[in-house]
Design an enzyme around this catalytic site. Sequence first.
Site, PDB file in Angstrom:
ATOM      1  CG  MET A  38     145.732  72.341   3.192  1.00 56.80           C
ATOM      2  SD  MET A  38     146.037  72.605   1.372  1.00 56.80           S
ATOM      3  CE  MET A  38     147.329  73.712   1.437  1.00 56.80           C
TER       4      MET A  38
ATOM      5  CE1 TYR B  57     144.191  66.729  -0.732  1.00 59.18           C
ATOM      6  CE2 TYR B  57     145.556  68.504   0.180  1.00 59.18           C
ATOM      7  CZ  TYR B  57     144.791  67.983  -0.859  1.00 59.18           C
ATOM      8  OH  TYR B  57     144.594  68.769  -1.990  1.00 59.18           O
TER       9      TYR B  57
HETATM   10  O1  FEC Z   1     144.030  80.966   2.911  1.00 60.76           O
HETATM   11  C1  FEC Z   1     143.099  80.162   2.413  1.00 60.76           C
HETATM   12  O2  FEC Z   1     141.799  80.600   2.669  1.00 60.76           O
HETATM   13  C2  FEC Z   1     143.308  78.557   2.113  1.00 60.76           C
HETATM   14  C3  FEC Z   1     141.999  77.995   1.986  1.00 60.76           C
HETATM   15  C4  FEC Z   1     142.189  77.038   0.700  1.00 60.76           C
HETATM   16  C5  FEC Z   1     143.107  75.883   0.572  1.00 60.76           C
HETATM   17  C6  FEC Z   1     142.857  75.405  -0.482  1.00 60.76           C
HETATM   18  C7  FEC Z   1     143.570  74.484  -0.966  1.00 60.76           C
HETATM   19  C8  FEC Z   1     143.299  73.712  -2.330  1.00 60.76           C
HETATM   20  N1  FEC Z   1     142.391  74.136  -3.217  1.00 60.76           N
HETATM   21  C9  FEC Z   1     142.139  73.055  -4.058  1.00 60.76           C
HETATM   22  C10 FEC Z   1     141.340  73.132  -5.134  1.00 60.76           C
HETATM   23  C11 FEC Z   1     140.570  74.295  -5.677  1.00 60.76           C
HETATM   24  C12 FEC Z   1     139.755  74.300  -6.849  1.00 60.76           C
HETATM   25  C13 FEC Z   1     139.305  75.498  -6.751  1.00 60.76           C
HETATM   26  C14 FEC Z   1     139.921  76.293  -5.798  1.00 60.76           C
HETATM   27  C15 FEC Z   1     139.384  77.769  -5.535  1.00 60.76           C
HETATM   28  C16 FEC Z   1     139.612  77.925  -4.413  1.00 60.76           C
HETATM   29  C17 FEC Z   1     139.312  79.594  -3.832  1.00 60.76           C
HETATM   30  C18 FEC Z   1     139.527  79.638  -2.594  1.00 60.76           C
HETATM   31  C19 FEC Z   1     140.462  78.485  -2.259  1.00 60.76           C
HETATM   32  N2  FEC Z   1     140.671  77.616  -3.269  1.00 60.76           N
HETATM   33 FE1  FEC Z   1     141.442  75.947  -2.957  1.00 60.76          FE
HETATM   34  N3  FEC Z   1     142.079  76.072  -1.472  1.00 60.76           N
HETATM   35  C20 FEC Z   1     141.596  77.253  -0.344  1.00 60.76           C
HETATM   36  C21 FEC Z   1     140.833  78.360  -0.895  1.00 60.76           C
HETATM   37  N4  FEC Z   1     140.585  75.393  -4.828  1.00 60.76           N
HETATM   38  C22 FEC Z   1     139.368  80.795  -1.559  1.00 60.76           C
HETATM   39  C23 FEC Z   1     138.527  80.375  -4.774  1.00 60.76           C
HETATM   40  C24 FEC Z   1     137.218  80.742  -4.775  1.00 60.76           C
HETATM   41  C25 FEC Z   1     136.289  79.388  -4.310  1.00 60.76           C
HETATM   42  O3  FEC Z   1     136.165  78.541  -5.331  1.00 60.76           O
HETATM   43  O4  FEC Z   1     136.008  79.079  -3.048  1.00 60.76           O
HETATM   44  C26 FEC Z   1     138.381  76.053  -8.165  1.00 60.76           C
HETATM   45  C27 FEC Z   1     137.313  75.957  -7.611  1.00 60.76           C
HETATM   46  C28 FEC Z   1     136.096  76.292  -8.980  1.00 60.76           C
HETATM   47  O5  FEC Z   1     135.964  77.474  -9.125  1.00 60.76           O
HETATM   48  O6  FEC Z   1     135.223  75.625  -9.054  1.00 60.76           O
HETATM   49  C29 FEC Z   1     139.578  73.113  -7.466  1.00 60.76           C
HETATM   50  C30 FEC Z   1     143.062  72.008  -3.900  1.00 60.76           C
HETATM   51  C31 FEC Z   1     143.887  72.386  -2.512  1.00 60.76           C
HETATM   52  C32 FEC Z   1     145.103  71.416  -1.875  1.00 60.76           C
HETATM   53  C33 FEC Z   1     146.333  71.717  -2.735  1.00 60.76           C
HETATM   54  C34 FEC Z   1     147.068  72.822  -2.697  1.00 60.76           C
HETATM   55  O7  FEC Z   1     146.788  73.845  -2.164  1.00 60.76           O
HETATM   56  O8  FEC Z   1     147.900  72.801  -3.458  1.00 60.76           O
HETATM   57  C35 FEC Z   1     143.353  70.790  -4.626  1.00 60.76           C
HETATM   58  C36 FEC Z   1     143.732  75.398   1.949  1.00 60.76           C
END
Ligand code: FEC
Length: 280
Positions: A174, A172
């Site tokens: 966002m 999806y």
């Molecule tokens: O401002 C930004 O940089 C937004 C980029 C971004 C979005 C986003 C949305 C979701 N994530 C989801 C799942 C995970 C899982 C892990 C995780 C970790 C991170 C980190 C960053 C990051 N996420 Fe994210 N996510 C965005 C960015 N996310 C930066 C921390 C560092 C990294 O791992 O890259 C854990 C991963 C691990 O440690 O193995 C799982 C999901 C969504 C959409 C739903 C929501 O946002 O509520 C699901 C956009």
Amino acid sequence: MNHRGETAAPAALPAVPLTLEGSSVLHQMFRIRRAEWRRQPAEARERMLAEAEAALSGMGAHSALFHVLGHKADLLVLHFRRSMEELGEAELAVAGLELAEYLEPANSYVSVVELGLYESSRKTYESLAEKGVAPHSEEWNRAIEETLGRQRSAMAARLWPEIPDSKYLCFYPMDRRRGEEKNWYRLPMAERQRQMHEHGMVGRRYAGEVRQIISGSIGLDDWEWAVDLFADDALVFKKLIYEMRFDEVSAVYAAFGSFLVGLRLQAGGLKGLMEARRAK
Ligand code: FEC
């Protein structure tokens, strides 16, 4: 100090976090023109399937097929490539298949694998500011390049991933909210970093069950990010996304597009999908 003896106010730190970019990503969603397909002689269908299977399996682990559940599309073809040019070639390779006559584009999405470096952006910006290095000066740019270079090699496997071979995909697009009251882009860097850290901590608990690949699409497609989640149990998508709805960064600042769930198909499963018969 300037000529009037005034001390210059410190230049504002950049608001934009550092990011690393990797694979160019294309999601292609198609509806199958099954009525027309079924009208083709069996031999022609076999020939077209053989050509498509050979071409798609020849693309290796950087392209994958998914059977999309529900009415939004029938088939999703996902490509990860080294550049936009290569993405264009992949798109043309699919369009050039004889079988593509029976695929009607239903949607598509273009993005680039992105790692947001909130933690190191904040640390680097703050430590350079403490040393009195002016943002965007030569010295500043050199230090930023060093940080990016170090991270780029440490994160190479995440920047240039193969498509995980999990059973299910959840895709999806966002945005972060830019409303009159709540605007992500007006929050200070330290506050965004805190919220993203909290987000990462929730996500980390699902690390063994789900693989997330975030790609950025500001300036490339209609939303700001694309989320691809890969898991062997589709219920994990529901649980993870539900839990994240309570994170401040999602509860207050996230806006979501249309969700798709796909079942991974090997090239040999294309026949079952085209003909709407259960794949063996
Ligand atoms: O401002 C930004 O940089 C937004 C980029 C971004 C979005 C986003 C949305 C979701 N994530 C989801 C799942 C995970 C899982 C892990 C995780 C970790 C991170 C980190 C960053 C990051 N996420 Fe994210 N996510 C965005 C960015 N996310 C930066 C921390 C560092 C990294 O791992 O890259 C854990 C991963 C691990 O440690 O193995 C799982 C999901 C969504 C959409 C739903 C929501 O946002 O509520 C699901 C956009």
